[in-house]
Design a protein around this motif. Structure first.
Motif, short mmCIF file in Angstrom:
data_model
loop_
_atom_site.label_atom_id
_atom_site.label_comp_id
_atom_site.label_asym_id
_atom_site.label_seq_id
_atom_site.Cartn_x
_atom_site.Cartn_y
_atom_site.Cartn_z
N ARG A 109 0.85 -1.20 0.00
CA ARG A 109 0.00 0.00 0.00
C ARG A 109 0.89 1.25 0.00
O ARG A 109 1.83 1.33 0.79
CB ARG A 109 -0.89 -0.01 1.25
CG ARG A 109 -2.20 -0.74 1.08
CD ARG A 109 -2.79 -1.15 2.41
NE ARG A 109 -2.11 -2.33 2.89
CZ ARG A 109 -2.39 -3.57 2.48
NH1 ARG A 109 -3.35 -3.78 1.62
NH2 ARG A 109 -1.72 -4.61 2.95
N HIS A 110 0.57 2.18 -0.88
CA HIS A 110 1.39 3.39 -0.95
C HIS A 110 0.64 4.52 -1.65
O HIS A 110 -0.37 4.30 -2.32
CB HIS A 110 2.69 3.11 -1.72
CG HIS A 110 2.46 2.82 -3.18
ND1 HIS A 110 2.02 1.60 -3.63
CD2 HIS A 110 2.61 3.60 -4.29
CE1 HIS A 110 1.91 1.64 -4.95
NE2 HIS A 110 2.24 2.85 -5.37
N TYR A 111 1.16 5.73 -1.42
CA TYR A 111 0.76 6.89 -2.21
C TYR A 111 1.89 7.17 -3.20
O TYR A 111 3.06 6.98 -2.87
CB TYR A 111 0.58 8.13 -1.32
CG TYR A 111 -0.54 8.03 -0.33
CD1 TYR A 111 -1.87 8.14 -0.73
CD2 TYR A 111 -0.28 7.83 1.03
CE1 TYR A 111 -2.91 8.06 0.18
CE2 TYR A 111 -1.32 7.76 1.95
CZ TYR A 111 -2.63 7.86 1.53
OH TYR A 111 -3.65 7.78 2.43
N ASP A 112 1.53 7.64 -4.39
CA ASP A 112 2.57 8.02 -5.35
C ASP A 112 3.11 9.40 -4.99
O ASP A 112 2.44 10.19 -4.33
CB ASP A 112 1.99 8.06 -6.77
CG ASP A 112 1.60 6.67 -7.27
OD1 ASP A 112 2.20 5.69 -6.80
OD2 ASP A 112 0.68 6.61 -8.13
N SER A 113 4.30 9.68 -5.48
CA SER A 113 4.87 11.02 -5.30
C SER A 113 4.26 12.00 -6.31
O SER A 113 4.34 13.21 -6.13
CB SER A 113 6.38 10.99 -5.51
OG SER A 113 6.95 10.10 -4.61
N LEU A 199 -4.71 5.93 -1.72
CA LEU A 199 -3.88 4.78 -1.34
C LEU A 199 -4.16 3.64 -2.32
O LEU A 199 -5.33 3.39 -2.67
CB LEU A 199 -4.26 4.38 0.09
CG LEU A 199 -3.33 3.42 0.83
CD1 LEU A 199 -1.94 4.03 1.01
CD2 LEU A 199 -3.91 3.03 2.18
N HIS A 200 -3.12 2.95 -2.74
CA HIS A 200 -3.33 1.86 -3.70
C HIS A 200 -2.24 0.80 -3.59
O HIS A 200 -1.21 1.01 -2.95
CB HIS A 200 -3.42 2.41 -5.13
CG HIS A 200 -2.21 3.18 -5.57
ND1 HIS A 200 -1.95 4.47 -5.15
CD2 HIS A 200 -1.18 2.86 -6.39
CE1 HIS A 200 -0.84 4.90 -5.69
NE2 HIS A 200 -0.34 3.94 -6.45
N ALA A 201 -2.50 -0.33 -4.21
CA ALA A 201 -1.57 -1.46 -4.18
C ALA A 201 -1.95 -2.39 -5.33
O ALA A 201 -2.88 -2.09 -6.10
CB ALA A 201 -1.68 -2.20 -2.85
FE LIG Z 1 1.67 3.69 -7.28
#
Ligand SMILES: [Fe+2]
Length: 251
Positions: A109-113, A199-201
């Motif tokens: 799970r992360h946010y992009d920059s 948030l995505h993965a």
């Molecule tokens: Fe991403």
């Protein structure tokens, strides 16, 4: 193709259906197949000249041009509303090839920059319970500051280091609780979302290989080096691998 009112709030996800032709997908996949020997980064990810070339090939298609223009316009308006200055950096093009041997690359799970992410599926993994589909969370974060962004990044980096079984269980629990949605990534379609606030993965690819071209646009520069340093290291690695590929004698 669906049309969106760019004055409205940006949709969580835009799907531009049937934008990439089968012929073009075959051509790109054949190029990846031909460079397989040197294309084996441990994380399945590379920002290469090839990725930029694939994006340029897509831009020759009118449908893709329209999708890109529309998604970019929505994102620029959203950024202006948020009061962010966007620099004129060119988009970052990344090729991702993930198979069952890379569980460390799934359920992260992360946010992009960057504000805008265009996801262009090139090839689906085989249809099993986990075929590499996109997981998109429903609640977007708001009022992002440099400090809150860094705190969120550090927290997510720690969570990304949890064992695969725990990360995977979390994804399926969140799906059951309707906190997120599973988005089927169909080759030919283009998926646009604001990865900076969403948030995505990805699910794991249990069999076969998931291939995607990802194009990131508009970095508001709120990571205080947390993203730029690893990005610079990856860019250096990718350049070295590109150079190696071009100097290797052809069979
Ligand atoms: Fe991403």
């Amino acid at each position: 193709m669906r049309d969106y009112d760019i004055d409205a709030e940006p949709p969580r996800l835009q799907v531009f259906e049937g934008v990439v032709t089968r012929h073009l997908l075959d051509e790109i996949n054949a190029t990846i197949d031909a460079s397989r020997e040197t294309w084996r980064p441990a994380d399945g990810r590379r920002a290469t000249q090839a990725a930029r070339r694939f994006a340029d090939m897509l831009r020759q298609n009118e449908g893709f041009q329209l999708a890109e223009r529309q998604a970019c316009e929505i994102s620029r308006r959203w950024a202006r509303k948020a009061g962010w200055e966007l620099n004129g950096e060119p988009p970052l093009c990344v090729l991702r090839c993930v198979n069952s041997g890379l569980p460390a690359q799934s359920h992260l799970r992360h946010y992009d920059s960057h504000i805008l992410t265009l996801l262009i599926p090139l090839q689906q993994a085989q249809a099993t319970q986990e075929n590499g589909d996109l997981i998109l969370y429903r609640r977007q974060r708001h009022a992002v500051t440099a400090m809150s962004n860094i705190v969120a990044k550090i927290r997510l980096i720690l969570l990304r280091n949890l064992p695969f079984v725990i990360r995977r269980a979390q994804t399926f629990r969140h799906l059951a609780e309707h906190l997120c949605d599973r988005i089927a990534c169909v080759p030919g379609n283009v998926y646009a979302f604001n990865g900076f606030v969403t948030l995505h993965a990805n699910l794991h690819a249990e069999a076969g290989e998931r291939r995607s071209l990802i194009v990131h646009y508009y970095d508001p520069g709120l990571t205080a080096g947390l993203s730029t340093v690893p990005r610079a290291c990856r860019a250096l690695r990718d350049r070295l691998l590109d150079a190696l590929q071009h100097t290797r004698p052809r069979a």
